[in-house]
Design a protein around this motif. Structure first.
Motif, PDB file in Angstrom:
ATOM      1  N   ASP A 123      28.031  92.636  32.052  1.00 58.70           N
ATOM      2  CA  ASP A 123      27.740  92.215  33.266  1.00 58.70           C
ATOM      3  C   ASP A 123      27.749  93.361  34.152  1.00 58.70           C
ATOM      4  O   ASP A 123      28.753  94.156  33.653  1.00 58.70           O
ATOM      5  CB  ASP A 123      29.085  91.045  34.069  1.00 58.70           C
ATOM      6  CG  ASP A 123      29.058  89.838  32.998  1.00 58.70           C
ATOM      7  OD1 ASP A 123      28.828  89.245  33.494  1.00 58.70           O
ATOM      8  OD2 ASP A 123      29.561  90.267  31.806  1.00 58.70           O
TER       9      ASP A 123
ATOM     10  N   LEU B 169      33.768  93.970  31.243  1.00 58.56           N
ATOM     11  CA  LEU B 169      32.431  93.243  29.802  1.00 58.56           C
ATOM     12  C   LEU B 169      31.068  94.186  30.367  1.00 58.56           C
ATOM     13  O   LEU B 169      30.955  93.966  31.542  1.00 58.56           O
ATOM     14  CB  LEU B 169      32.701  91.888  29.610  1.00 58.56           C
ATOM     15  CG  LEU B 169      33.715  90.576  30.181  1.00 58.56           C
ATOM     16  CD1 LEU B 169      33.528  89.832  29.810  1.00 58.56           C
ATOM     17  CD2 LEU B 169      34.805  91.728  29.023  1.00 58.56           C
TER      18      LEU B 169
ATOM     19  N   GLU C 135      36.281  77.409  28.053  1.00 56.97           N
ATOM     20  CA  GLU C 135      35.478  78.145  27.306  1.00 56.97           C
ATOM     21  C   GLU C 135      33.973  77.831  26.848  1.00 56.97           C
ATOM     22  O   GLU C 135      34.114  76.308  26.990  1.00 56.97           O
ATOM     23  CB  GLU C 135      36.545  79.517  26.650  1.00 56.97           C
ATOM     24  CG  GLU C 135      34.991  80.420  25.894  1.00 56.97           C
ATOM     25  CD  GLU C 135      34.348  81.160  27.022  1.00 56.97           C
ATOM     26  OE1 GLU C 135      35.319  81.664  27.939  1.00 56.97           O
ATOM     27  OE2 GLU C 135      33.423  82.049  26.201  1.00 56.97           O
ATOM     28  N   LYS C 136      33.086  77.924  27.976  1.00 59.46           N
ATOM     29  CA  LYS C 136      31.848  77.818  27.188  1.00 59.46           C
ATOM     30  C   LYS C 136      31.541  75.972  27.075  1.00 59.46           C
ATOM     31  O   LYS C 136      31.855  75.706  26.556  1.00 59.46           O
ATOM     32  CB  LYS C 136      31.599  78.102  26.107  1.00 59.46           C
ATOM     33  CG  LYS C 136      31.408  80.163  26.489  1.00 59.46           C
ATOM     34  CD  LYS C 136      30.574  80.393  25.778  1.00 59.46           C
ATOM     35  CE  LYS C 136      30.008  81.857  25.402  1.00 59.46           C
ATOM     36  NZ  LYS C 136      31.301  82.495  25.629  1.00 59.46           N
TER      37      LYS C 136
ATOM     38  N   THR D 158      39.644  83.380  27.407  1.00 55.17           N
ATOM     39  CA  THR D 158      39.419  82.178  28.249  1.00 55.17           C
ATOM     40  C   THR D 158      40.994  81.228  27.117  1.00 55.17           C
ATOM     41  O   THR D 158      41.923  80.786  28.718  1.00 55.17           O
ATOM     42  CB  THR D 158      38.162  81.444  28.295  1.00 55.17           C
ATOM     43  OG1 THR D 158      37.770  82.547  28.735  1.00 55.17           O
ATOM     44  CG2 THR D 158      38.467  80.476  29.541  1.00 55.17           C
TER      45      THR D 158
ATOM     46  N   TYR E 231      29.121  80.383  30.512  1.00 48.72           N
ATOM     47  CA  TYR E 231      30.514  81.482  30.554  1.00 48.72           C
ATOM     48  C   TYR E 231      32.028  80.142  30.288  1.00 48.72           C
ATOM     49  O   TYR E 231      32.626  79.135  30.126  1.00 48.72           O
ATOM     50  CB  TYR E 231      30.514  81.371  32.424  1.00 48.72           C
ATOM     51  CG  TYR E 231      29.215  81.525  32.710  1.00 48.72           C
ATOM     52  CD1 TYR E 231      29.286  83.139  32.915  1.00 48.72           C
ATOM     53  CD2 TYR E 231      27.922  81.546  32.694  1.00 48.72           C
ATOM     54  CE1 TYR E 231      27.782  84.223  33.138  1.00 48.72           C
ATOM     55  CE2 TYR E 231      27.092  82.013  33.378  1.00 48.72           C
ATOM     56  CZ  TYR E 231      26.872  83.004  33.245  1.00 48.72           C
ATOM     57  OH  TYR E 231      26.140  83.868  33.824  1.00 48.72           O
ATOM     58  N   GLY E 232      32.967  81.144  30.887  1.00 44.48           N
ATOM     59  CA  GLY E 232      34.440  80.656  31.228  1.00 44.48           C
ATOM     60  C   GLY E 232      34.385  80.048  32.312  1.00 44.48           C
ATOM     61  O   GLY E 232      34.049  80.346  33.621  1.00 44.48           O
TER      62      GLY E 232
ATOM     63  N   ILE F 174      33.526  82.787  34.934  1.00 48.04           N
ATOM     64  CA  ILE F 174      34.216  84.008  34.986  1.00 48.04           C
ATOM     65  C   ILE F 174      32.907  84.827  34.791  1.00 48.04           C
ATOM     66  O   ILE F 174      32.675  84.867  33.504  1.00 48.04           O
ATOM     67  CB  ILE F 174      35.027  84.416  34.213  1.00 48.04           C
ATOM     68  CG1 ILE F 174      36.118  83.337  33.735  1.00 48.04           C
ATOM     69  CG2 ILE F 174      35.996  85.471  33.813  1.00 48.04           C
ATOM     70  CD1 ILE F 174      37.143  83.507  32.390  1.00 48.04           C
ATOM     71  N   SER F 175      32.575  86.303  35.376  1.00 49.21           N
ATOM     72  CA  SER F 175      31.910  87.416  34.985  1.00 49.21           C
ATOM     73  C   SER F 175      32.286  88.472  35.322  1.00 49.21           C
ATOM     74  O   SER F 175      31.603  89.406  35.217  1.00 49.21           O
ATOM     75  CB  SER F 175      31.554  86.997  36.946  1.00 49.21           C
ATOM     76  OG  SER F 175      30.589  85.902  36.770  1.00 49.21           O
ATOM     77  N   GLY F 176      33.028  89.002  34.111  1.00 51.14           N
ATOM     78  CA  GLY F 176      33.657  90.227  33.353  1.00 51.14           C
ATOM     79  C   GLY F 176      33.938  91.238  33.972  1.00 51.14           C
ATOM     80  O   GLY F 176      34.113  91.919  33.667  1.00 51.14           O
TER      81      GLY F 176
HETATM   82  C1  G1P Z   1      32.610  86.397  28.091  1.00 50.53           C
HETATM   83  C2  G1P Z   1      33.327  85.416  28.335  1.00 50.53           C
HETATM   84  C3  G1P Z   1      33.299  83.903  28.806  1.00 50.53           C
HETATM   85  C4  G1P Z   1      32.851  85.046  30.296  1.00 50.53           C
HETATM   86  C5  G1P Z   1      31.676  86.458  29.677  1.00 50.53           C
HETATM   87  C6  G1P Z   1      30.506  86.570  30.833  1.00 50.53           C
HETATM   88  O1  G1P Z   1      31.446  85.118  27.077  1.00 50.53           O
HETATM   89  O2  G1P Z   1      33.970  84.639  27.164  1.00 50.53           O
HETATM   90  O3  G1P Z   1      34.708  83.552  29.720  1.00 50.53           O
HETATM   91  O4  G1P Z   1      32.472  84.148  31.328  1.00 50.53           O
HETATM   92  O5  G1P Z   1      32.343  87.064  29.161  1.00 50.53           O
HETATM   93  O6  G1P Z   1      31.980  87.035  32.020  1.00 50.53           O
HETATM   94  P1  G1P Z   1      30.248  85.681  26.600  1.00 50.53           P
HETATM   95  O7  G1P Z   1      29.396  86.339  27.453  1.00 50.53           O
HETATM   96  O8  G1P Z   1      31.066  87.544  25.761  1.00 50.53           O
HETATM   97  O9  G1P Z   1      30.284  85.315  24.918  1.00 50.53           O
END
Ligand code: G1P
Length: 288
Positions: free
Chosen positions: A133, A130, A189-190, A230, A170-171, A202-204
């Motif tokens: 991150d 992602l 999730e969140k 998630t 985060y997840g 969870i960190s991307g």
């Molecule tokens: C996404 C994911 C989340 C994760 C986060 C950071 O959320 O849904 O589970 O912890 O990225 O990697 P977002 O930041 O896009 O809302």
């Protein structure tokens, strides 16, 4: 077990935490020093041995596609002016990796974006990175996960322990123990801080297997009324093992303004060509 040579980078989102610049410029194209953030992510993949990358874009993101294309006119001008260093900078990466694009037609969540990678993944495991991150590590973050995947032959989620006040962004994973590599027992999730099963966020970075698509195809809306990755991984984890791996390195949340500034400063200070000048500026300002 298949070798991980494919990666998926979702880059379709609106970038609402970074308005007004993201109204017309994709957040993935915002530079850390002089390099678009998405290029750092692509380089992380290349450094980890990935050979094929799918970038998931949306309307308004054509500059990402242009960035990973040749620009013959510019290349010609650089050659003419004997700017070999600059020439190499804009051409060498593209020789090392195949980059593909697909458009996410409706922006209805990360889970839906990842589903756009179904035909690209085929029957192979794939890395997911992602763009918000940014990880600076001695060993690339995604390489750490690939090695963990090779041990367990199952999906692996890159995690980092966060402050309780941050868990709702985060997840969050509940794991079997506190080992670096640990079986995932539950995922939320969140969550609200009082409902979070742990502080492992969870960190991307993920290694996923193609069976995730079966769950994504039937995944209903979750947090934020979006189709959440998630939630699909949680359903997958009921039927087969999913692991978390605590990544070693420094993570920046560059989707937030402060995280972006911190990354910019750290990257400046790690560059031999500018670090002294930037350090002088910082010292100077600290005195005032
Ligand atoms: C996404 C994911 C989340 C994760 C986060 C950071 O959320 O849904 O589970 O912890 O990225 O990697 P977002 O930041 O896009 O809302």
């Amino acid at each position: 077990m298949g070798k991980v040579t494919k990666a998926v980078i979702p880059a379709a989102g609106y970038g609402m935490r970074f308005l007004p610049v993201t109204k017309a410029i994709p957040k993935e194209m915002l530079p850390i020093v002089d390099t678009p953030t998405i290029e750092y992510i692509v380089r992380e993949c290349v450094d980890a041995g990935i050979t094929d990358i799918l970038i998931i874009v949306s309307a308004n993101k054509n500059s990402i596609i242009n960035h990973f294309d040749r620009n013959f006119e510019l290349e010609y001008k650089l050659k003419e002016k004997h700017k070999d260093k600059e020439f190499d900078e804009i051409t060498e990466l593209l020789k090392k990796v195949n980059i593909f694009f697909v458009r996410q037609k409706e922006l209805i969540g990360l889970g839906h974006a990842v589903l756009c990678a179904k035909s690209f993944a085929g029957n192979d495991p794939f890395a997911l990175l992602l763009g918000d991150d940014l990880w600076r590590c001695r060993k690339p973050a995604i390489k750490q996960l690939i090695e963990a995947y090779e041990k367990v032959d199952a999906p692996v989620l890159g995690v980092k322990v966060v402050d309780p006040k941050d868990v709702s962004s985060y997840g969050i994973c509940k794991t079997a123990d506190d080992e670096k590599l640990s079986l995932v027992l539950d995922l939320v999730e969140k969550p609200k801080v009082e409902e979070a099963p742990s502080r492992k966020a969870i960190s991307g970075r993920y290694i996923l297997t193609p069976d995730i698509f079966t769950y994504l195809e039937t995944q209903g809306r979750g947090a934020g009324n979006e189709i959440q990755l998630t939630d699909a991984i949680k359903r997958l984890s009921v039927t087969k093992p999913v692991y978390s791996y605590e990544l070693t390195g420094k993570r920046y949340d560059i989707g937030s303004v402060v995280g972006f500034v911190e990354a910019t400063l750290d990257y400046c200070l790690s560059r031999n060509d500018i670090k002294e000048a930037v350090q002088d500026l910082i010292n100077d300002k600290a005195k005032k």
